[in-house]
Design an enzyme around this catalytic site. Structure first.
Site, PDB file in Angstrom:
ATOM      1  N   ARG A 129      -1.324  -6.157  12.457  1.00  0.00           N
ATOM      2  CA  ARG A 129      -2.348  -5.535  13.320  1.00  0.00           C
ATOM      3  C   ARG A 129      -2.880  -6.516  14.354  1.00  0.00           C
ATOM      4  NH1 ARG A 129      -6.218  -1.386  10.138  1.00  0.00           N
ATOM      5  NH2 ARG A 129      -4.565  -0.197   9.143  1.00  0.00           N
ATOM      6  N   ARG A 139       0.863  -1.193   0.000  1.00  0.00           N
ATOM      7  CA  ARG A 139       0.000   0.000   0.000  1.00  0.00           C
ATOM      8  C   ARG A 139       0.894   1.236   0.000  1.00  0.00           C
ATOM      9  NH1 ARG A 139      -5.343  -1.718   2.161  1.00  0.00           N
ATOM     10  NH2 ARG A 139      -5.412  -3.817   1.263  1.00  0.00           N
ATOM     11  N   GLU A 196      -9.536  -1.686  13.708  1.00  0.00           N
ATOM     12  CA  GLU A 196      -9.867  -2.672  12.663  1.00  0.00           C
ATOM     13  C   GLU A 196      -8.716  -3.642  12.408  1.00  0.00           C
ATOM     14  OE1 GLU A 196     -10.551  -0.884   8.752  1.00  0.00           O
ATOM     15  OE2 GLU A 196      -9.731  -2.753   7.960  1.00  0.00           O
ATOM     16  N   SER A 216     -11.263  -6.670   7.137  1.00  0.00           N
ATOM     17  CA  SER A 216     -12.477  -6.269   6.430  1.00  0.00           C
ATOM     18  C   SER A 216     -12.848  -7.401   5.494  1.00  0.00           C
ATOM     19  CB  SER A 216     -12.308  -4.924   5.733  1.00  0.00           C
ATOM     20  OG  SER A 216     -11.567  -5.093   4.586  1.00  0.00           O
ATOM     21  N   ARG A 243      -0.730   2.589  12.739  1.00  0.00           N
ATOM     22  CA  ARG A 243      -1.255   1.295  12.281  1.00  0.00           C
ATOM     23  C   ARG A 243      -1.186   1.067  10.776  1.00  0.00           C
ATOM     24  NH1 ARG A 243      -7.703   1.525  12.493  1.00  0.00           N
ATOM     25  NH2 ARG A 243      -7.982   3.443  11.356  1.00  0.00           N
ATOM     26  N   HIS A 244      -0.509   1.954  10.054  1.00  0.00           N
ATOM     27  CA  HIS A 244      -0.374   1.771   8.608  1.00  0.00           C
ATOM     28  C   HIS A 244       1.074   1.520   8.210  1.00  0.00           C
ATOM     29  CE1 HIS A 244      -4.319   3.827   8.593  1.00  0.00           C
ATOM     30  NE2 HIS A 244      -4.534   2.999   7.590  1.00  0.00           N
ATOM     31  N   GLU A 271       0.783   3.999   1.125  1.00  0.00           N
ATOM     32  CA  GLU A 271       0.155   4.893   2.106  1.00  0.00           C
ATOM     33  C   GLU A 271       0.990   6.153   2.274  1.00  0.00           C
ATOM     34  OE1 GLU A 271      -2.625   4.311   3.634  1.00  0.00           O
ATOM     35  OE2 GLU A 271      -2.920   2.141   3.565  1.00  0.00           O
TER      36      GLU A 271
HETATM   37  O1  4AD Z   1      -9.400  -3.309   4.690  1.00  0.00           O
HETATM   38  P1  4AD Z   1      -8.474  -3.807   3.624  1.00  0.00           P
HETATM   39  O2  4AD Z   1      -7.901  -2.786   2.733  1.00  0.00           O
HETATM   40  O3  4AD Z   1      -9.276  -4.894   2.806  1.00  0.00           O
HETATM   41  C1  4AD Z   1      -8.793  -5.617   1.756  1.00  0.00           C
HETATM   42  O4  4AD Z   1      -7.644  -5.628   1.363  1.00  0.00           O
HETATM   43  C2  4AD Z   1      -9.816  -6.527   1.187  1.00  0.00           C
HETATM   44  N1  4AD Z   1      -9.304  -7.101  -0.078  1.00  0.00           N
HETATM   45  C3  4AD Z   1     -10.109  -7.614   2.169  1.00  0.00           C
HETATM   46  C4  4AD Z   1     -11.234  -8.478   1.744  1.00  0.00           C
HETATM   47  O5  4AD Z   1     -11.047  -9.662   1.607  1.00  0.00           O
HETATM   48  N2  4AD Z   1     -12.369  -7.908   1.601  1.00  0.00           N
HETATM   49  O6  4AD Z   1      -7.298  -4.622   4.288  1.00  0.00           O
HETATM   50  C5  4AD Z   1      -7.554  -5.755   5.093  1.00  0.00           C
HETATM   51  C6  4AD Z   1      -6.810  -5.653   6.408  1.00  0.00           C
HETATM   52  C7  4AD Z   1      -7.239  -4.482   7.291  1.00  0.00           C
HETATM   53  O7  4AD Z   1      -8.349  -4.814   8.061  1.00  0.00           O
HETATM   54  C8  4AD Z   1      -6.012  -4.282   8.142  1.00  0.00           C
HETATM   55  O8  4AD Z   1      -5.937  -5.231   9.175  1.00  0.00           O
HETATM   56  C9  4AD Z   1      -4.900  -4.577   7.168  1.00  0.00           C
HETATM   57  O9  4AD Z   1      -5.437  -5.400   6.161  1.00  0.00           O
HETATM   58  N3  4AD Z   1      -4.376  -3.352   6.572  1.00  0.00           N
HETATM   59  C10 4AD Z   1      -3.171  -2.812   6.883  1.00  0.00           C
HETATM   60  N4  4AD Z   1      -2.231  -3.192   7.756  1.00  0.00           N
HETATM   61  C11 4AD Z   1      -1.118  -2.448   7.837  1.00  0.00           C
HETATM   62  N5  4AD Z   1      -0.886  -1.360   7.074  1.00  0.00           N
HETATM   63  C12 4AD Z   1      -1.801  -0.935   6.177  1.00  0.00           C
HETATM   64  N6  4AD Z   1      -1.542   0.117   5.409  1.00  0.00           N
HETATM   65  C13 4AD Z   1      -3.023  -1.669   6.060  1.00  0.00           C
HETATM   66  N7  4AD Z   1      -4.112  -1.565   5.283  1.00  0.00           N
HETATM   67  C14 4AD Z   1      -4.912  -2.583   5.610  1.00  0.00           C
END
Ligand code: 4AD
Length: 466
Positions: A440, A238, A389, A392, A246-247, A240
């Site tokens: 996380r 990502r 979170e 998701s 947490r990112h 970001e």
């Molecule tokens: O919520 P996210 O973006 O969902 C997906 O990637 C979907 N494809 C999932 C699905 O099957 N629907 O990411 C899922 C999880 C988040 O809840 C969080 O725990 C983690 O990935 N996450 C991160 N962890 C660390 N750094 C980041 N930048 C994160 N972004 C998401």
């Protein structure tokens, strides 16, 4: 041919026997000119070794040599096991070793960039030490991360990454036992997998490409490929821009996708059973690791129910409203309202782990299935630990024309995902799944305050090394 004994297995029953161990010289202390004490550490266990000229065990040169060893060097010690009258302070093992031979296998630099004793102290220990006027350095996060190979050696960090390893193991074992197939999807892809701007773009031999933001598209395609239920453990990228606790720009995704027979609650059932089994197993089998973490970073054990609480998004915003927090009923929760709701849920239901489902469609990715009874909402969910979170998930749109429509409505160039959309044209079962962020889960289960603590070599907008 002499076999090595592990430091962790050194005990009374080996009294008077000769053993050979390998470990790090954690501390070296000379007492006068005729004796030196070394605490030898191997995988978290420590034992004291005594090199003594007095007992005629080693030569004068050897005692001198031992005193010149650098901390953290790797040494082999051969000696006789003895049982001291009093347990030795600073060693986990009750026995001691009277050194006969000692070899330095790998010498550490004389000055370490981090003092490991300082790096292992809790905040309250640091405060006490500073108050008492002790010479010590508070090791900040960047210094730790710049010298991660040393930093990882502290007991708390050893605990954290052993817990992380267990989370991955339990995830895999649970899903394999439920007939899921482990898959490996490409991380180099043509279009973004989650949409939005947080995508690393690159040149793929002249073609525009991205690093996968999740295995989302390919895990769904694999469901069309007849596996029925799949999971993957792999890197997620990502781009970001945010500096939050947490990112990360790269994390480890634990992803699940499965056919749905009747209702998306089948996916939430897997989340429920998987995570209750995971928490039970961590509490039962990782006591030593949890204790080591808690000694440096004190935390309360996670409160969770035998059957995971499920609230609808509407119920959640109603609870917030009653507590004086107004949320747009078709908007998303921000970090602050998620935390607040976490506290309200804990007060009312006694759990720090729960599922919030039926989110407004507008705040979910294009591939999310709208609710059949009200398309302003969606068959989707987030899962929280301590108000943050970790997961998701959702049911997905499996009808290709509707998927195209949804992608367009979300501003996605459908050309870049045409092979994904086409894979639903040959018969696609209703399906859903979820994605978990490994770092996380560990951070929140252990009540830690920063995701960089649970990523072995974290990648954030400013960090690409080590
Ligand atoms: O919520 P996210 O973006 O969902 C997906 O990637 C979907 N494809 C999932 C699905 O099957 N629907 O990411 C899922 C999880 C988040 O809840 C969080 O725990 C983690 O990935 N996450 C991160 N962890 C660390 N750094 C980041 N930048 C994160 N972004 C998401």
């Amino acid at each position: 041919d002499f076999p090595y004994t592990e430091v962790g297995s050194l005990a009374d029953h080996l009294k008077d026997q000769v053993v050979l161990i390998r470990g790090r010289a954690q501390t070296i202390r000379a007492v006068g000119k005729k004796m030196a004490f070394i605490v030898v550490r191997e995988r978290g266990f420590t034992v004291q070794a005594v090199a003594s000229e007095l007992a005629d065990m080693v030569s004068h040169q050897m005692v001198k040599y031992v005193a010149t060893l650098n901390r953290e060097s790797i040494i082999d010690v051969e000696g006789i096991v003895s049982v001291p009258a009093e347990p030795i302070k600073g060693a986990s093992q009750k026995v001691e070793i009277q050194v006969r031979k000692l070899y330095c296998i790998s010498r550490a630099a004389p000055a370490l960039p981090i003092n490991l004793e300082d790096a292992a102290r809790s905040e309250s220990e640091i405060e006490k030490a500073l108050e008492a006027g002790e010479q010590m350095v508070r090791v900040n996060q960047d210094t730790r991360l710049n010298n991660r190979v040393l930093d990882i050696r502290t007991p708390a960090n050893q605990g954290i990454f052993r817990i992380q390893s267990q989370v991955g193991k339990i995830f895999r074992q649970f899903l394999l036992s439920e007939d899921f197939v482990e898959i490996h999807t490409p991380k180099l892809i043509g279009g973004s997998s989650e949409g939005g701007s947080a995508v690393f773009k690159l040149d793929y031999k002249g073609q525009p490409a991205c690093l996968a933001q999740s295995p989302q598209l390919h895990k769904q395609m694999s469901i069309c490929g007849d596996f029925g239920r799949v999971f993957e453990i792999g890197p997620v990228f990502r781009a970001e821009d945010s500096f939050t606790h947490r990112h990360l720009c790269e994390f480890t995704g634990l992803d699940v996708e499965m056919e749905i027979k009747k209702h998306y609650s089948e996916v939430m059932d897997i989340v429920d059973r998987l995570f209750v089994a995971m928490f039970d197993s961590l509490n039962e089998n990782c006591k030593k690791e949890l204790e080591a973490i808690g000694r440096q970073y004190p935390f309360e054990p996670l409160k969770y129910l035998r059957k995971t609480l499920r609230l609808t998004f509407e119920e959640g915003i109603q609870m917030l409203k009653e507590a004086g927090v107004e949320i747009d009923p078709l908007g998303d929760l921000n970090t602050e309202s998620e935390r607040k709701l976490g506290q309200l849920v804990l007060d009312k239901y006694g759990t720090e782990f729960y599922i919030l489902h039926r989110y407004p469609l507008a705040v979910r990715p294009f591939y999310t299935m709208p609710c059949y009874d009200n398309p302003a909402y969606s068959n989707s969910f987030d899962v929280f630990i301590r108000g943050e979170e970790i997961i998701s998930g959702a049911q997905r749109v499996h009808v290709p024309d509707f998927l195209t429509e949804r992608a367009q409505a979300c501003g996605i160039d459908v050309k870049t995902i045409s092979t994904y959309i086409d894979s639903f044209r040959y018969g696609a079962p209703p399906h859903g799944g979820f994605g978990v962020g490994l770092e996380r889960v560990v951070m929140l289960f252990c009540g830690l305050n920063n995701i960089r603590k649970t990523s072995l070599y974290p990648r954030d907008p400013l960090r690409l090394a080590p």
